[in-house]
Design an enzyme around this catalytic site. Sequence first.
Site, short mmCIF file in Angstrom:
data_model
loop_
_atom_site.label_atom_id
_atom_site.label_comp_id
_atom_site.label_asym_id
_atom_site.label_seq_id
_atom_site.Cartn_x
_atom_site.Cartn_y
_atom_site.Cartn_z
N CYS A 90 0.84 -1.20 0.00
CA CYS A 90 0.00 0.00 0.00
C CYS A 90 0.88 1.26 0.00
O CYS A 90 1.54 1.54 -0.99
CB CYS A 90 -0.97 -0.04 1.17
SG CYS A 90 -2.37 1.11 0.99
N HIS A 199 -3.68 -5.57 1.13
CA HIS A 199 -3.02 -5.90 2.39
C HIS A 199 -3.11 -7.39 2.73
O HIS A 199 -3.99 -7.80 3.49
CB HIS A 199 -3.66 -5.10 3.53
CG HIS A 199 -3.39 -3.64 3.47
ND1 HIS A 199 -2.31 -3.05 4.07
CD2 HIS A 199 -4.09 -2.63 2.88
CE1 HIS A 199 -2.34 -1.75 3.87
NE2 HIS A 199 -3.40 -1.47 3.15
N GLU A 201 -1.34 -8.96 4.79
CA GLU A 201 -1.09 -9.13 6.22
C GLU A 201 -2.37 -9.09 7.05
O GLU A 201 -2.36 -9.48 8.22
CB GLU A 201 -0.10 -8.07 6.72
CG GLU A 201 -0.65 -6.67 6.85
CD GLU A 201 -0.64 -5.85 5.57
OE1 GLU A 201 -0.82 -4.62 5.64
OE2 GLU A 201 -0.44 -6.44 4.49
#
Length: 226
Positions: A90, A199, A201
């Site tokens: 990002c 994302h 994660e």
Amino acid sequence: MQCDVKAGVVVFPGTNRERDIAIALRRVTGQRPRMVWHGETDLAGLDLVVLPGGFSHGDYLRCGAMAARSPVMAAVCAFAARGGHVLGVCNGFQILTEAGLLPGALLRNASLRFLSQDCLLRVERTDTPYTSYYQRGDVFRVPMAHGDGNYFADEATLDRLEGEGLVVFRYADDNLNGSARAIAGIASPNLRVLGLMPHPEDLIDPLTGGTDGLSLFEGLAEALAA
């Protein structure tokens, strides 16, 4: 998983995804990553440097433009030049383009609206340290949260990325941010620097919605430990 991989997570003023990245890295390596403040320049001993998401320096000027000129980024560029692995997610992707480690730029979303929702990514290449746990053509769910995720490059650059197989991820659904050729993530020619907008994660544990993003980190840890 336990492996001898040393990771560092760069923190800028305004970064807000460093803990998410740290949790993902600890999950796959068994070790706490080192948090690297943007004023530091010593990356000795690290195998991986991650530029996480957020709003570095409040996104003043262009997103990532001020962060790209922080002292740490000269060290990150040197680390990458030596063959180090660098992941930008990002805002981290935006910083990588502003620093010249990856080509192109991230512009305002086509809708001019901030997008905070799940999207689907398609894996375009699997012989990278970041995608070895996927099959080519795999589609997986990942959250996006950005206002400037519209990937742009001139046609010659886009043709080069396509011709050299450096487009690693594409949006597989509606390409809501308007990215050229639905590009969601690209790699450097040596495949060691990766930038992507969504994302992974955020999806590494069933308790937080699923594990679709875990394969990226598992594959990366195994590749770096080899």
